[in-house]
Design a protein around this motif. Structure first.
Motif, short mmCIF file in Angstrom:
data_model
loop_
_atom_site.label_atom_id
_atom_site.label_comp_id
_atom_site.label_asym_id
_atom_site.label_seq_id
_atom_site.Cartn_x
_atom_site.Cartn_y
_atom_site.Cartn_z
N ALA A 129 0.78 -1.16 -0.01
CA ALA A 129 0.02 -0.07 0.15
C ALA A 129 0.92 1.34 -0.04
O ALA A 129 0.67 2.08 -0.73
N LEU A 130 1.73 1.24 1.00
CA LEU A 130 2.57 2.68 1.05
C LEU A 130 3.78 2.60 0.00
O LEU A 130 3.65 3.82 -0.66
N ALA A 131 4.30 1.83 -0.22
CA ALA A 131 5.40 1.96 -1.28
C ALA A 131 5.19 1.54 -2.78
O ALA A 131 5.76 2.11 -3.61
N TYR A 132 4.04 1.09 -3.15
CA TYR A 132 3.58 0.94 -4.43
C TYR A 132 2.18 1.60 -4.85
O TYR A 132 2.07 2.50 -5.65
N LEU A 133 1.10 1.20 -4.00
CA LEU A 133 -0.21 1.78 -4.36
C LEU A 133 -0.18 3.28 -4.42
O LEU A 133 -0.86 3.81 -5.18
N SER A 134 0.26 3.72 -3.18
CA SER A 134 0.24 5.25 -3.29
C SER A 134 1.01 5.97 -4.34
O SER A 134 0.63 7.06 -4.88
N ARG A 135 2.19 5.22 -4.89
CA ARG A 135 2.83 5.68 -6.08
C ARG A 135 1.84 5.66 -7.42
O ARG A 135 1.98 6.40 -8.04
N TYR A 136 1.19 4.35 -7.48
CA TYR A 136 0.38 4.39 -8.49
C TYR A 136 -0.66 5.74 -8.57
O TYR A 136 -0.91 6.19 -9.75
N ASN A 149 10.45 8.12 -9.51
CA ASN A 149 10.08 7.04 -8.26
C ASN A 149 11.52 6.49 -7.99
O ASN A 149 12.09 5.65 -8.50
N VAL A 150 11.49 6.77 -6.51
CA VAL A 150 12.71 6.41 -5.85
C VAL A 150 12.62 4.97 -5.33
O VAL A 150 11.80 4.71 -4.38
N GLY A 151 13.56 4.13 -5.93
CA GLY A 151 13.43 2.80 -5.59
C GLY A 151 14.74 1.84 -5.54
O GLY A 151 15.75 2.54 -5.40
N THR A 152 14.64 0.77 -6.26
CA THR A 152 15.73 0.14 -6.38
C THR A 152 15.88 -0.52 -7.71
O THR A 152 15.91 -1.83 -8.20
N PHE A 196 9.23 -2.93 -4.65
CA PHE A 196 10.45 -2.32 -5.50
C PHE A 196 10.21 -2.77 -7.07
O PHE A 196 10.18 -1.87 -7.90
N ARG A 197 9.94 -4.05 -7.00
CA ARG A 197 9.63 -4.55 -8.46
C ARG A 197 8.46 -3.92 -9.02
O ARG A 197 8.26 -3.98 -10.24
N ALA A 198 7.40 -3.95 -8.21
CA ALA A 198 6.19 -3.29 -8.65
C ALA A 198 6.51 -1.81 -9.12
O ALA A 198 5.76 -1.40 -10.17
N ASN A 199 7.16 -1.09 -8.45
CA ASN A 199 7.61 0.30 -8.88
C ASN A 199 8.08 0.27 -10.39
O ASN A 199 8.08 1.13 -11.14
N ASP A 200 9.08 -0.60 -10.46
CA ASP A 200 9.71 -0.98 -11.79
C ASP A 200 8.76 -0.80 -12.78
O ASP A 200 8.94 -0.14 -14.01
N LEU A 201 7.62 -1.77 -12.58
CA LEU A 201 6.85 -1.94 -13.64
C LEU A 201 5.74 -1.03 -13.74
O LEU A 201 5.28 -0.68 -14.78
N LEU A 202 5.42 -0.10 -12.79
CA LEU A 202 4.85 0.93 -12.82
C LEU A 202 5.37 1.85 -13.99
O LEU A 202 4.46 2.69 -14.58
N GLY A 203 6.42 2.11 -13.77
CA GLY A 203 7.00 3.32 -14.69
C GLY A 203 6.89 2.77 -16.24
O GLY A 203 6.61 3.40 -17.04
N VAL A 204 7.13 1.42 -16.22
CA VAL A 204 7.16 0.86 -17.58
C VAL A 204 5.75 0.82 -18.33
O VAL A 204 5.41 1.21 -19.32
N ALA A 205 4.77 0.70 -17.37
CA ALA A 205 3.37 0.67 -17.81
C ALA A 205 3.06 2.18 -18.06
O ALA A 205 2.08 2.19 -19.04
N THR A 247 2.19 11.48 -23.92
CA THR A 247 2.61 12.27 -22.92
C THR A 247 4.02 13.07 -22.95
O THR A 247 4.95 12.39 -23.30
N PRO A 248 3.90 14.31 -22.26
CA PRO A 248 5.39 14.80 -22.25
C PRO A 248 5.96 14.49 -21.18
O PRO A 248 7.22 14.77 -20.82
N ILE A 249 5.47 13.79 -20.05
CA ILE A 249 6.10 13.49 -18.99
C ILE A 249 7.07 12.24 -19.06
O ILE A 249 6.86 11.47 -19.87
N ARG A 250 8.28 12.69 -18.56
CA ARG A 250 9.19 11.88 -18.48
C ARG A 250 9.39 11.09 -16.93
O ARG A 250 9.24 11.63 -15.99
N TYR A 251 9.30 9.52 -17.20
CA TYR A 251 9.29 8.77 -15.72
C TYR A 251 10.48 8.20 -15.73
O TYR A 251 10.90 7.63 -16.48
N VAL A 252 11.15 8.40 -14.41
CA VAL A 252 12.47 8.19 -14.25
C VAL A 252 12.47 7.22 -12.91
O VAL A 252 11.88 7.70 -11.69
N GLY A 253 12.77 5.88 -13.12
CA GLY A 253 13.06 5.07 -11.90
C GLY A 253 14.25 5.31 -11.28
O GLY A 253 15.39 5.41 -12.19
#
Length: 278
Positions: free
Chosen positions: A109-116, A136-139, A168-177, A185-191
């Motif tokens: 919830a905290l580290a992935y859903l909130s970021r989603y 998105n700061v992770g690993t 952390f692995r979910a956040n990698d996929l969040l950026g890809v998705a 989008t003009p947004i640049r998503y940086v893991g």
């Protein structure tokens, strides 16, 4: 004037970034759960003549509803957002499985859903600026952990390490998705992986691991001011590609299961269904 939103913005790397952008003349919205830390940040902002540009937003980011409310609060006060930095994390490496009031496993919830919720929820505000970026700061790039597709909430064989690594692995996929879903989008998503940084993370660990980690940090960890420098470089001059992953100053190849687009879109769909059932 730029507007910078930082979750976990009252402590560690988030606080370091908040102070940097306040010194640069930006308006900074620092999101945190502890009012005392928020007040301390605002007091320091006053010492650098930035009191009128510093905002503390109290939010419980273990809650999907609270994350959605935060999006609404930001949109109600900001016509646009230039930078969104997602730092909020609280490691629960030991102890029993914890569940939020909405029924989600705590780290998920905290580290992935909130970021989603914040990434997708603030997209329109970000797209209203010329050079928007989400960090998105992770690993990213660490070959540990996996998505437990048959048990995302880790109801079976739970461990704190397993839940942390899955987030952390979910956040990698969040950026890809995010990049795949918003091709125009003009947004640049940086893991971003900052490496080992001297923050307050060891305070959450039990003894004697806390003392050992603090000692290791003394020898191995980068200071927050030094760690912030490459982050700022990416935030101010993001890559041309919609999604990239970095460890400190090194750009990572988007290879393997960690950045698989099919897996990313699968997780996006599952997450969408989960949070809309709340």
């Amino acid at each position: 004037m730029q507007t910078v939103v930082i979750t976990g913005g009252t402590d560690g790397l988030g606080r370091g970034l908040a102070l940097h952008y306040l010194r640069q003349g930006a308006r900074v919205l620092a999101v945190g759960s502890t009012p005392a830390k928020g007040e301390a940040l605002l007091a320091q902002a006053a010492t650098i003549a930035a009191a009128d540009r510093a905002v503390f937003l109290k939010a419980d980011l273990t809650s999907v509803s609270a994350a959605r409310d935060l999006v609404a609060r930001i949109e109600s006060t900001c016509a646009s957002v230039d930078k969104l930095v997602l730092c909020a994390q609280r490691y629960r490496l030991f102890g029993a499985r914890a569940v939020t009031r909405e029924g989600f496993e705590h780290s998920f919830a905290l580290a992935y859903l909130s970021r989603y919720v914040l990434s997708h929820g603030l997209r329109k505000a970000l797209e209203a600026t010329q050079q928007p970026v989400i960090m998105n700061v992770g690993t990213p790039g660490v070959p540990l952990g996996r998505i437990h597709w048959d048990d995302l909430q880790l109801t079976r064989r739970y461990s704190g390490f397993k839940s942390t690594l899955q987030s952390f692995r979910a956040n990698d996929l969040l950026g890809v998705a995010f990049a795949a879903l918003h091709a125009d989008t003009p947004i640049r998503y940086v893991g971003y992986h900052p490496g080992v940084v001297s923050t307050g993370m060891p305070a959450h660990l039990p003894q004697p691991l806390r003392a050992c980690t603090k000692a290791a940090f003394t020898v191995l960890a980068t200071s927050v001011p030094k760690a912030v420098t490459p982050m700022v470089r990416l935030l101010d001059e993001p890559p041309a590609e919609r999604f990239t992953a970095h460890r400190a100053t090194r750009r990572l190849p988007l290879k393997g299961q960690a950045f698989d687009q099919d897996a990313a879109l699968r997780l996006h769909g599952l997450t969408h269904d989960l949070i809309n059932a709340v």
